[in-house]
Each structure stands twice: as C-alpha cells, then as structure tokens.
Design an enzyme around this catalytic site. Structure first.
Site, PDB file in Angstrom:
ATOM      1  N   CYS A 148       6.321   1.283   5.589  1.00  0.00           N
ATOM      2  CA  CYS A 148       5.873   2.157   6.675  1.00  0.00           C
ATOM      3  C   CYS A 148       6.976   3.057   7.252  1.00  0.00           C
ATOM      4  O   CYS A 148       6.767   4.272   7.357  1.00  0.00           O
ATOM      5  CB  CYS A 148       5.235   1.359   7.802  1.00  0.00           C
ATOM      6  SG  CYS A 148       4.637  -0.259   7.378  1.00  0.00           S
TER       7      CYS A 148
ATOM      8  N   GLN B  18       3.878  -3.023  -3.438  1.00  0.00           N
ATOM      9  CA  GLN B  18       2.630  -2.723  -2.746  1.00  0.00           C
ATOM     10  C   GLN B  18       2.131  -1.367  -3.181  1.00  0.00           C
ATOM     11  O   GLN B  18       2.919  -0.441  -3.302  1.00  0.00           O
ATOM     12  CB  GLN B  18       2.889  -2.651  -1.237  1.00  0.00           C
ATOM     13  CG  GLN B  18       2.910  -3.969  -0.534  1.00  0.00           C
ATOM     14  CD  GLN B  18       3.018  -3.748   0.965  1.00  0.00           C
ATOM     15  OE1 GLN B  18       3.852  -2.985   1.432  1.00  0.00           O
ATOM     16  NE2 GLN B  18       2.170  -4.412   1.714  1.00  0.00           N
TER      17      GLN B  18
ATOM     18  N   ASP C 131       0.974   0.989  -1.508  1.00  0.00           N
ATOM     19  CA  ASP C 131       0.930   1.177  -0.068  1.00  0.00           C
ATOM     20  C   ASP C 131       0.623   2.624   0.261  1.00  0.00           C
ATOM     21  O   ASP C 131       1.056   3.528  -0.443  1.00  0.00           O
ATOM     22  CB  ASP C 131       2.318   0.820   0.485  1.00  0.00           C
ATOM     23  CG  ASP C 131       2.257   0.331   1.908  1.00  0.00           C
ATOM     24  OD1 ASP C 131       1.145   0.315   2.472  1.00  0.00           O
ATOM     25  OD2 ASP C 131       3.310  -0.039   2.439  1.00  0.00           O
TER      26      ASP C 131
ATOM     27  N   ARG D 255      10.453  -9.765   0.652  1.00  0.00           N
ATOM     28  CA  ARG D 255      10.183 -10.600   1.822  1.00  0.00           C
ATOM     29  C   ARG D 255      10.630 -12.014   1.530  1.00  0.00           C
ATOM     30  O   ARG D 255      10.384 -12.529   0.451  1.00  0.00           O
ATOM     31  CB  ARG D 255       8.686 -10.589   2.150  1.00  0.00           C
ATOM     32  CG  ARG D 255       8.213  -9.209   2.549  1.00  0.00           C
ATOM     33  CD  ARG D 255       6.744  -9.209   2.889  1.00  0.00           C
ATOM     34  NE  ARG D 255       6.289  -7.837   3.083  1.00  0.00           N
ATOM     35  CZ  ARG D 255       5.022  -7.489   3.274  1.00  0.00           C
ATOM     36  NH1 ARG D 255       4.080  -8.423   3.291  1.00  0.00           N
ATOM     37  NH2 ARG D 255       4.701  -6.233   3.445  1.00  0.00           N
TER      38      ARG D 255
ATOM     39  N   HIS E  96       0.045   5.344   3.857  1.00  0.00           N
ATOM     40  CA  HIS E  96      -0.060   5.537   5.301  1.00  0.00           C
ATOM     41  C   HIS E  96      -0.713   6.867   5.548  1.00  0.00           C
ATOM     42  O   HIS E  96      -0.331   7.869   4.950  1.00  0.00           O
ATOM     43  CB  HIS E  96       1.326   5.441   5.946  1.00  0.00           C
ATOM     44  CG  HIS E  96       1.904   4.070   5.808  1.00  0.00           C
ATOM     45  ND1 HIS E  96       2.710   3.718   4.752  1.00  0.00           N
ATOM     46  CD2 HIS E  96       1.724   2.945   6.548  1.00  0.00           C
ATOM     47  CE1 HIS E  96       3.022   2.429   4.865  1.00  0.00           C
ATOM     48  NE2 HIS E  96       2.436   1.940   5.935  1.00  0.00           N
TER      49      HIS E  96
ATOM     50  N   LYS F  14      -8.082  -4.529  11.981  1.00  0.00           N
ATOM     51  CA  LYS F  14      -7.974  -4.303  10.537  1.00  0.00           C
ATOM     52  C   LYS F  14      -9.213  -4.810   9.811  1.00  0.00           C
ATOM     53  O   LYS F  14      -9.954  -5.642  10.334  1.00  0.00           O
ATOM     54  CB  LYS F  14      -6.737  -4.991   9.981  1.00  0.00           C
ATOM     55  CG  LYS F  14      -6.747  -6.506  10.195  1.00  0.00           C
ATOM     56  CD  LYS F  14      -5.600  -7.186   9.445  1.00  0.00           C
ATOM     57  CE  LYS F  14      -5.653  -8.693   9.664  1.00  0.00           C
ATOM     58  NZ  LYS F  14      -4.774  -9.460   8.824  1.00  0.00           N
TER      59      LYS F  14
ATOM     60  N   HIS G 178      -2.478   2.004   7.958  1.00  0.00           N
ATOM     61  CA  HIS G 178      -1.802   1.420   6.797  1.00  0.00           C
ATOM     62  C   HIS G 178      -2.902   0.929   5.885  1.00  0.00           C
ATOM     63  O   HIS G 178      -3.850   0.306   6.348  1.00  0.00           O
ATOM     64  CB  HIS G 178      -1.006   0.153   7.129  1.00  0.00           C
ATOM     65  CG  HIS G 178      -0.082   0.233   8.296  1.00  0.00           C
ATOM     66  ND1 HIS G 178       1.269   0.141   8.136  1.00  0.00           N
ATOM     67  CD2 HIS G 178      -0.304   0.354   9.619  1.00  0.00           C
ATOM     68  CE1 HIS G 178       1.847   0.191   9.334  1.00  0.00           C
ATOM     69  NE2 HIS G 178       0.914   0.318  10.236  1.00  0.00           N
TER      70      HIS G 178
HETATM   71 ZN   LIG Z   1       2.467   0.014   6.559  1.00  0.00          ZN
END
Ligand SMILES: [Zn+2]
Ligand SMILES: [Zn+2]
Length: 675
Positions: free
Chosen positions: A367, A414, A416, A396, A418, A501, A547
């Site tokens: 992010c 990910q 991912d 992580r 945004h 979410k 996200h």
């Molecule tokens: Zn994010």
C-alpha cells in the site's frame, strides 16, 4: 403439570419432571431411538441450564455455570427433567448441534476408557471440535500407539455397557474438595475459574466415571455408535511451557459407521491432494532448509504455471483499466512510521536494516508504495479513479513451526491493487472488484464461493472513523452485493480497524473453504499520507482508497489449485500440455516435426527420445498428469496424424495433426475446463 409446546405448535400437558426422552417415547419408540438431544426455549422464563455456547470448544463455555439470558434456546439432555413450560424440539441426526453432542459424549467415553486402563491419568478438558473431539490429559508417561489402540478397544466396551449419562448437581465446595483430594489439578482450576462460591456445579456420571461438565450429552454411552481414536499431540497446561506437558488425544465420532467411513475416505482424498506431496512429485516447487523455512523456490514447471497465472492476471488488470506498477522491496523505516505499519503491524515485520543513510525495512504490504506513486503528482477529479496493480512480493514474519507448504509462508506475492477514487465512484469501483473476483474464480475452475461482509462494532474503540463513514461504506458494500444477488454473511466487529471489507472464500472440489480474495475500504491511509485531489468545485478533497487482492497470495492460490486439481491442471495451465511418444527410433524424425508444429502453435510439448518401451513412456507422461499424450508409429508418420490419449479418459484413436492442433489450441485459448 407443565406445558410443552412441540414444533407443530401443539401443546402437551405433562407432569413436572417429564423428560424430552419421555415425550419422544410417547410419540413413538422409533423417534426416541433417533433423537440425540433436545433444544428448549422458555415459554415463561426458566432457570438457566445449558446454552448452545456450551457446544463450543472453549473451556469457559464448557464449564461456566453462568449462562446467557433465559429466553435463549438451550440444548439439553434428553433425560433432563423438565420443570417449566417450554417449547421443545427433539433434535435428530440431521441437526448440526446433534453431532457435536455425540462427539463430546464420545470424549467422555474415551476418558472413561483412559481412566480404566491408566488410572493415574489426570483429566483436562474434552470438547467436540469441527471434525471430532479431543481430551487433554496429564500422565507422566507418554501414551504410545499401542496405548491408543487399547483405549479405542476399551471404548467399545464402555459403549457396549450402554451406561446412562446421569447429571448430578452438588455444591462447588464439595466439588473442589473432592477434586483436590484426587489431585485433579485441571478440573480444580476449571471449577475455580469458571464458577463462583455458592454455585451448584454439575457432574455427569456414567458407570464409575464422573466428570465435571455442563453437558449436554447423549442419553447413554451406547449412543456413541461409530468412533475412532485418531492421534496424539503435546500441549502445555494453560499454553505455558513452564507448566506440565499435557497429551491431547484426538478422536472422532459419527452417527453411524457409514458416515465414519465416508469421513476417512475424505481424509484420504485430502492426503492424496496434499500440495506439498504433489509439489515434490510433479517437481513444481520446493522449500529448502539451507535457505530458510517459509520461503518458496518455484521450479521450472511450477514457474510456468505461475507465469500463466500472472500473465492472465496482468492482462485482465490492464483490460479492466488498472495500471501495472512496481515498487521497491525495502523502504525507509520513516515511511513505515508514517503509514502506521511500524506501530500497528510491527510484529509481522522483519527487523530494520541499518544502511549508511538511514534504517530500512522489508515491505509487509504494497500500500505505501502505491500511495507514493499517487502522491507524486497533483491529481484532479478528472484523473480518478486511479487503479494501481502490482504482483508485489511482501515479507511477513510467521513464527517458526507455523509455516505450512505454500499456504503459510514468510515471503509471498500478492496480486495487490489500490484504487483511489471519489466518494461518487466508490460503488461502481466495488462492483468492478467483485466482478473481477468472480472472473478469477470462474477462470481457475471454482464454481462455488461464500462471501463475508465484515463490519465494525461501534462500541469497540479500535475502529477509527465516524459512524457516518462506516454506515456509508457498509451501505455501499451491501448495495453492491444485493444488486449482484450475492448471498453473504455479515460479521460485526471483524472489519479492519480502518474500514469494512468483503472476504470471498472459495469452495474447492472436496468442499473445503479457502479464504483468498478480499476487498477493503480504507480511510486511514489517505488521511495519514494527506492524499488529495482537486474536485469539480476547485477545492481539495481526500480520495477514498480501496485495497483489493484476488488471488490473495499467488503462492497460496497455487497451493489451492494443486489440491483442487490434484495436480492434473487444466490444459491452459498445465506446464507440459502434450507428451510425444514415438513408438520406435524410426519414428523419431516425424516426432520432431510434430513437436515443431505444436510449439509453433504455442503449445508446451515434451518429446520422449529415450529407448524406453512405448508403454513405459506413456506411463511416465501419465504420472506427470499431462493432458494429452500423442503416439506416433508407421501409420501416423505416413498420414501426418497422431494417435491421441487423453488424461483420465484414455485412447481416442488417430486424428490428423491439423485436427489435433485445432482442438488443443482451442482448449488453451478458451481457458477451457473440459481438459
Ligand atoms: Zn493495501
Ligand atoms: Zn461432558
């Protein structure tokens, strides 16, 4: 006399002290044999006995004598004397609560067997779980496999004796004295912790065995008809390694031997699909001691599948108006302070690295990187929405011992994205995210999924943002789900602290649920980074941020794919799509021609040039779970054709190479699930 209301609304007047089992018997002995447990609800307020919460695995739920409000439905023993007016439901095997009662009763049967064979054993707690039950016990000597077999055999005796489970109530003080005298330190702890001075505690007896428990149970041990002692694991008393080492003995129980057998078949299927085993067998990936736990090496074949997954994802992102971006793996510690990760997510991050100019940390999330791209130039409402997508590697920290194949790792990728947009755009953006998620599931062969909407708990201080913000966001999410006719479960209090979410859980071929896709609102990061855009009104506004990840983690999704397909990937994903088998050396030239033609059409081909016999070559390709095997002999070489064997279907005879090419390329370009 008391009034008993049955589910059909009819009311029976029966003497005080009548049990649910008496009532079942008065309806029919057959019904009495089929019912497992009863659910009662007060017609007038009654004293609390046992709530449904007692069926949960927590110790508190199992032992506490303090129960929920008296208007709640309670699951009770069939032989509990009814003393007040109640609405009564007799629960048979088809009620999900019933199986838990059977399993928990089986835990008592197991404890009975353990104490008969090993009287020195001390008991902890023995709840039902989703798949069975366990009992935590303390004994200095570890139990062996042979002990477990003996316990299982003795359980059969206890069942055969058909001992009634009898509920006895006595004073807490007596319970404490008795258990102290027996050295039952765990039971003592549970009574002290979960009951109050002056309480009556409930004990359940079957034969000579007595257990401190709230119940409910089946009427007698004979009702535990199908069970198995499964395994044993170590655990520390109260989870503290300074305490005694307990042994947790797992078992399972079902209503009948047929269900038990089906369960074992399911377990075998799960085992046969284990992605760690298949990953090795098919040479897809590895995890290597020398490099560290939870870190994945993608081998050529796994890498090819990953490339195919990623290509699909990138192309679809671009088609759907996303920009593909790339961001660094390490960034200054200062950035993680601004983003709040250092404060809120620090436990999951790797320690800072001291470089010459500053401290840096590995990224646990993408992010902040995407935010810096957004923030790098002024934005007007005309620029929005901005959708940044990245197949971003994140790291992580997971505790050692908690890693599991591709499913739980320390470094992963990910898919991912945004999305930064105006409040007006949020609903259409959310809808597009859900569409995209559905497309991912469908494309990769999943037809069923479950949706959870996590919202806030206004009384919980951890949630930031005004009630108005939350209401609007939750409103948008529910409107989108409703408009798309997607059923969902609302889970209050489960949202991220920064916004609600949607989580999408896919259902695999064995009916297992996997949490993968997620779409999350966020008003925290735009505020922390002072994000803005100039609105139509010429004023500065804060954009809304979403996200979203659809595979979730590429590694985890791959693990799920391996298990879903048991390694037999659909044609378009298969690392090798066609295996070529020349019958003998003299067909090798033709086989090379075929290989070149197929490869020119973009197919992934492997040619077996070894001196092995034809059957051996076919078997080897079969073990690799390759969709097509083409066999070429004299006839095929002479007629520009191939003899086709299809995975899981077998021999289909000869077709022209052109016809095969057309069929194979069509399967690939259409991402077909046919093969
Ligand atoms: Zn994010
Ligand atoms: Zn019990």
């Amino acid at each position: 006399m008391i009034k008993i209301q049955l589910p059909d609304g009819s009311i029976r007047e029966v003497p005080k002290g009548t049990t649910a089992l008496d009532i079942a018997n008065s309806i029919s002995p057959r019904l009495a044999a089929a019912v497992v447990v009863a659910r009662i609800r007060a017609l007038a307020p009654i004293a609390a006995t046992t709530t449904e919460a007692a069926l949960e695995a927590s110790e508190e739920a199992m032992y506490s004598s303090h129960t929920a409000g008296s208007d709640a439905a309670r699951i009770v023993d069939l032989n509990l004397p009814l003393t007040e007016d109640v609405a009564l439901e007799l629960l048979k095997e088809n009620d999900p609560a019933a199986i838990k009662v059977v399993r928990h009763s089986a835990a008592h049967v197991m404890a009975t067997a353990i104490l008969e064979l090993f009287p020195e054993t001390k008991l902890g707690h023995g709840p039902a779980t989703d798949n069975g039950f366990f009992y935590d016990v303390y004994r200095e000597v570890p139990f062996t496999e042979a002990d477990l077999a003996a316990i299982e055999a003795r359980m059969a005796d206890v069942v055969k004796r058909d001992e009634p489970f009898v509920r006895v109530e006595e004073s807490r003080e007596k319970g404490l004295t008795d258990y102290a005298a027996q050295g039952e330190f765990m039971k003592l702890h549970f009574i002290e912790r979960f009951t109050k001075p002056g309480d009556e505690i409930s004990l359940y007896k079957n034969g000579a065995f007595t257990d401190f428990c709230r119940g409910p149970h089946v009427p007698s041990t004979g009702r535990v008809k199908a069970f198995k002692v499964m395994s044993i694991a170590g655990a520390y008393w109260l989870g503290d390694e300074k305490n005694q080492q307990l042994q947790r003995i797992y078992g399972t129980a079902f209503f009948n031997p047929k269900d038990l057998e089906a369960h074992f078949k399911h377990l075998e299927e799960v085992k046969a699909r284990d992605h760690r085993v298949l990953g090795k067998q098919l040479d897809l990936f590895s995890i290597q001691e020398v490099a560290g736990a939870g870190l994945i090496f993608w081998h050529p074949k796994g890498g090819l599948i990953r490339k195919t997954m990623e290509d699909w994802m990138r192309e679809d992102c671009i088609r759907r108006g996303y920009h593909m971006v790339f961001t660094p793996h390490i960034m200054r510690r200062e950035l993680w302070k601004i983003s709040g990760h250092e404060e809120n997510y620090g436990e999951n991050m790797y320690p800072p690295m001291e470089l010459d100019d500053a401290e840096y940390r590995l990224k646990p999330m993408n992010c902040p990187g995407h935010i810096l791209i957004y923030k790098n130039s002024p934005k007007s409402y005309r620029d929005l929405p901005q959708r940044y997508a990245e197949l971003g590697n994140v790291y992580r920290y997971e505790r050692s011992g908690t890693m599991h194949g591709l499913l739980r790792v320390r470094g992963f990728t990910q898919d991912d994205a945004h999305i930064f947009c105006t409040p007006d755009q949020i609903e259409s953006e959310l809808e597009a995210c859900i569409d995209f998620a559905e497309a991912v599931l469908k494309t990769f062969g999943f037809h069923q999924f479950q949706v959870e909407l996590s919202t806030w708990d206004p009384s919980d201080k951890k949630f930031i943002g005004s009630a108005e913000k939350w209401d609007n966001a939750v409103g948008s999410l529910t409107r989108v789900l409703d408009r798309k006719n997607i059923p969902y479960k609302t889970i209050p209090g489960e949202a991220a602290f920064y916004g609600p979410k949607i989580d999408i859980k896919l259902v695999d071929v064995l009916g297992r649920l996997w949490q993968l896709s997620t779409v999350q609102f966020d008003w925290n990061l735009p505020a922390r980074f002072d994000l803005e855009y100039v609105g139509e009104d010429g004023e500065r506004h804060q954009p809304v941020m979403v996200h979203r990840a659809l595979f979730g983690s590429v590694e985890r999704f791959f693990g799920v794919l391996i298990e879903h397909y048991a390694g037999a990937f659909p044609m378009w994903l298969a690392p090798v799509q066609v295996g070529l088998v020349p019958i003998s050396e003299k067909h090798l030239d033709y086989a090379y021609t075929v290989k070149a033609r197929l490869e020119a059409a973009g197919l992934r081909v492997e040619l077996d040039t070894s001196n092995n016999k034809m059957q051996g070559k076919i078997r080897d390709f079969g073990l690799q779970k390759i969709p097509f095997i083409l066999i070429m002999g004299d006839k095929e070489s002479a007629t520009d054709s191939v003899s086709v064997r299809v995975r899981a279907k077998g021999d289909e005879g000869s077709v022209t190479l052109d016809a095969f090419l057309e069929r194979a390329t069509k399967l690939v370009t259409e991402h077909s699930m046919e093969l």
